[in-house]
Design an enzyme around this catalytic site. Structure first.
Site, PDB file in Angstrom:
ATOM      1  CB  SER A 266      -0.895   0.026   1.233  1.00 26.10           C
ATOM      2  OG  SER A 266      -0.172   0.459   2.380  1.00 26.10           O
ATOM      3  CG  ASP A 267       1.460   5.807  -1.381  1.00 29.74           C
ATOM      4  OD1 ASP A 267       2.364   6.021  -0.543  1.00 29.74           O
ATOM      5  OD2 ASP A 267       1.367   6.442  -2.440  1.00 29.74           O
ATOM      6  CD1 TRP A 268       1.267   7.566   5.633  1.00 29.69           C
ATOM      7  CD2 TRP A 268       3.492   7.360   5.574  1.00 29.69           C
ATOM      8  NE1 TRP A 268       1.743   7.962   6.851  1.00 29.69           N
ATOM      9  CE2 TRP A 268       3.115   7.843   6.848  1.00 29.69           C
ATOM     10  CE3 TRP A 268       4.840   7.154   5.306  1.00 29.69           C
ATOM     11  CZ2 TRP A 268       4.039   8.140   7.840  1.00 29.69           C
ATOM     12  CZ3 TRP A 268       5.764   7.439   6.299  1.00 29.69           C
ATOM     13  CH2 TRP A 268       5.370   7.931   7.558  1.00 29.69           C
ATOM     14  N   GLY A 269      -0.445   4.718   4.644  1.00 26.88           N
ATOM     15  CA  GLY A 269      -1.735   4.862   5.318  1.00 26.88           C
ATOM     16  C   GLY A 269      -2.950   4.503   4.495  1.00 26.88           C
ATOM     17  CB  ALA A 270      -3.360   3.506   0.957  1.00 29.52           C
TER      18      ALA A 270
END
Length: 721
Positions: A266-270
């Site tokens: 995932s991207d950051w916090g996605a």
């Protein structure tokens, strides 16, 4: 370690240890880092305890061989099974030696140099202990309001695909296991992150599946075909579902249809952002959707570690989904050789000699020069070394020329434009003044600039954006230069001195107030560590500009999105029977951009003539050869990027007015003539039909060849099935 050994290792892991392998945490969480794992503030709020950290699978953002080796050593002591960490970082266009931003690299149209820049970035990252780079970003972009256009190579799916392959080759090489000078690539952002509504970062993306497959997916597929080990999910929704929990996109298309068996992160916090998106009620539902979609690593949120155990024990998630995710992570660690050598290429001594070496800086200088685009030149450039130069503007002595995603880059070590010109001509014929800041000015600054310009033979204005004005979260509704810089141009122009504008920016700009005032305009982008030297090379003609735009420059933000490969309408403005009013047009602006895709000037001129086709009928298995003659009709040797486009006049669905199918970079001496050949096959004319079948249609096509997407020679042929 064998595949069988990995299976045995997986069987030894407890449920919690397997779940923790799916967790990616930032460097400060870990002992051995500069923060030594002291969990405070926002880290404490995440609810991460030491038992999770000991079993965590990967680290985000660590840098430097010493720190990474210390973290790895401590982790191997703490981890029950001695499973090494993966270290991942954002190395987008250079590690310490910073190359031009990717949009600029695209404008070089130089695949070999792009590959070399990725190889150098990999060498510097690997010797510093990094295993994975979150690059290349291959999102297709059409809206310059979006700040992250600076990370893409442009608006064309074919060209983006070619650069995607080149960058993956550069980062990974041919043998990740034994070549410790390379890093694993992670292509991003899957999918269609480059098409947010309004050009606003993280915003809604809404398009048909046919458009997605036709235009936005090809570059991701090209990167995977080149062997990219990882894929990162996008923040946006795709067909109403956030990409990170989108089973149709991630498992059905990426895993099943494309057969991608690498690591999906995932991207950051996605993962947790599915909650504000409105498709998950809480962290447990977010974890459920992500694991079912095939997501392996959750970056910087805790939905997996907080909820996967409960979901598995309740029978809601089959443990086999967890096992397959963990196995993919372990397989990447195996491929990188981390079980045998957990410190891999990290080497403090080599770090000192390799990073920012003369060889690396020279490559950065060459690519920066090839990436710059000459947009206008009314016989002002190249400059003469005996001329008195007034270098004026907020970017004249600024080291802020690296771009936002130059994580380890140093502005202090960047060569400014002032330094580059002084190195070229010495200090005697150069005077500098700031004139204004990026967005503010004083009367004293302006007065100093005017006095500096009065005695000069020529004025060079160094203008642009701060790096923070583009990049992630750098969306802007006004894409002109700030007003104080436009005022500076106008004030200097009143002196009637020849004026050159050099632009440092991360996006296409609306250049009203610049192109109409300056006698020459050089788009330098954010050129990287060697930017000042490269621009000086161009300004003084030691290098002849050859860059060509890979993203259109609009007349105004009101045209956006404006791009070359658009569709026709039922009432096109340029139709032979077009009425004055009732056609697709603006009443206050042209339809075409100010500078189109593929545009770029040189200090010489190139003439195109004698376009021929080997046949006027193309069939299956019988390619067509396109030949054009190009002459350097000027007085200076130069490089030209010959561009080859086609148009399908009648399709089952509407087809673009032009589509790039190939290009060649050629170098010609003055008065030299060369034939350039392109081969066109039936496969290159295929597209996704209404039922998503990928085939071609018989009928009339036109071939276009020229120096840009607007000015082309044309010939037609017929495709027969």
């Amino acid at each position: 370690m064998s595949e069988q050994s990995l299976d045995l290792l997986l069987n030894e892991m407890t449920l919690d240890e397997k779940i923790a392998q799916l967790m990616q945490l930032a460097t400060p969480f870990f002992k051995g880092s500069s923060d030594n794992g002291e969990i405070t503030g926002p880290m404490e709020e995440m609810g991460i305890d030491e038992s999770i950290i000991k079993s965590t699978g990967s680290v985000l953002g660590a840098s430097g061989a010493k720190e990474i080796k210390a973290i790895q050593k401590q982790h191997l002591q703490d981890n029950r099974l001695g499973i090494p960490l993966l270290f991942m970082s954002d190395i987008i266009h250079g590690y310490k030696t910073i190359f031009p931003v990717p949009l600029a690299i695209g404008c070089s149209w130089d695949l070999q140099l792009a590959e070399k820049s990725a190889e150098i970035a990999a060498k510097e990252a690997a010797v510093s202990g990094v295993h994975v780079t979150f690059a290349p970003m291959v999102d297709l972009v059409r809206d310059p309001r979006w700040g992250r256009v600076m990370e893409s190579t442009g608006e064309d799916p074919y060209l983006n695909s070619e650069f995607a392959k080149a960058q993956v080759r550069g980062f990974q090489g041919n043998d990740l296991t034994h070549d410790i000078n390379r890093v694993a690539a992670c292509v991003k952002h899957f999918a269609a992150y480059g098409a947010p509504e309004g050009g606003r970062d993280y915003n809604t993306v809404n398009m048909s599946e046919r458009e997605l497959r036709e235009t936005y997916l090809p570059a991701y597929k090209a990167a995977l075909d080149a062997g990219s080990e990882m894929v990162m999910t996008a923040f946006n929704i795709v067909d109403g579902i956030p990409a990170t929990g989108n089973k149709k996109l991630m498992r059905d298309l990426l895993r099943d249809e494309w057969k991608f068996d690498g690591v999906l992160i995932s991207d950051w916090g996605a993962v947790k952002e599915q909650i504000p998106h409105g498709v998950a009620e809480d962290g447990k539902e977010a974890a459920l959707k992500a694991i079912k979609a095939g997501l392996d690593i959750e970056m910087m949120t805790t939905c997996y570690v907080d909820h996967l155990r409960d979901l598995i024990e309740a029978g809601t998630v089959d443990e086999s989904l967890l096992d397959e995710a963990v196995l993919r992570i372990l397989q990447l660690k195996k491929k990188l050789g981390l079980f045998e050598n957990p410190y891999r290429g990290a080497d403090e001594a080599k770090e000192q000699s390799l990073i920012m070496s003369d060889e690396h800086r020279q490559a950065a200088r060459e690519l920066a020069a090839k990436s710059a685009v000459l947009l206008k030149n009314d016989q002002v450039l190249p400059l003469q070394k005996q001329q008195e130069i007034a270098l004026i503007g907020p970017m004249a002595e600024s080291g802020d020329i690296l771009g936002q995603w130059s994580w380890r880059g140093s502005r202090e070590e960047a060569v400014t434009l002032s330094e580059g010109i002084k190195t070229k001509i010495g200090p005697d014929n150069l005077r500098t003044a700031q004139g204004c800041g990026i967005e503010s000015a004083t009367e004293a600054q302006l007065a100093e600039a005017i006095e500096t310009a009065k005695t000069a033979d020529i004025v060079v204005l160094a203008l642009g954006e701060r790096s923070e004005m583009s990049g992630e979260a750098g969306s802007r509704s006004n894409i002109q230069l700030p007003q104080v810089q436009l005022d500076l141009i106008k004030a200097v122009k009143q002196l009637n001195k020849p004026t050159v504008a050099v632009l440092f920016n991360g996006r296409p700009l609306d250049l009203h107030g610049v192109a109409d005032q300056a006698d020459a305009v050089l788009e330098a982008w954010q050129p990287g560590t060697e930017g000042g030297n490269a621009i000086a090379d161009l300004l003084y003609g030691d290098v002849n500009p050859s860059g060509k735009l890979t993203m259109s420059f609009p007349h105004s933000v009101g045209q956006v999105p404006v791009y070359y490969n658009h569709f026709n309408t039922g009432r096109p403005k340029d139709a032979p029977d077009a009425q004055e009013r009732y056609v697709s047009q603006y009443l206050d602006s042209p339809n075409d951009p100010m500078y189109p895709f593929g545009f770029g000037l040189s200090y010489t001129s190139f003439t195109y003539h004698d376009l021929t086709l080997s046949t006027d009928s193309l069939t299956f298995g019988q390619p067509l050869t396109v030949t054009v003659t190009v002459t350097n009709s000027g007085q200076t040797a130069g490089e030209e990027i010959v561009q080859f486009y086609t148009r399908d006049h009648v399709g089952e669905v509407v087809r673009p007015l032009k589509e790039l199918k190939g290009f060649q970079r050629i170098k010609l001496e003055p008065r030299e003539t060369r034939e350039v050949h392109f081969t066109l096959t039936e496969e290159q004319l295929r597209y996704h039909h209404a039922d998503l079948e990928f085939t071609s249609d018989p009928g009339t096509f036109t071939v276009y060849v020229g120096p840009n997407s607007k000015e082309c020679l044309a010939k037609s042929f017929h495709l027969s099935h």
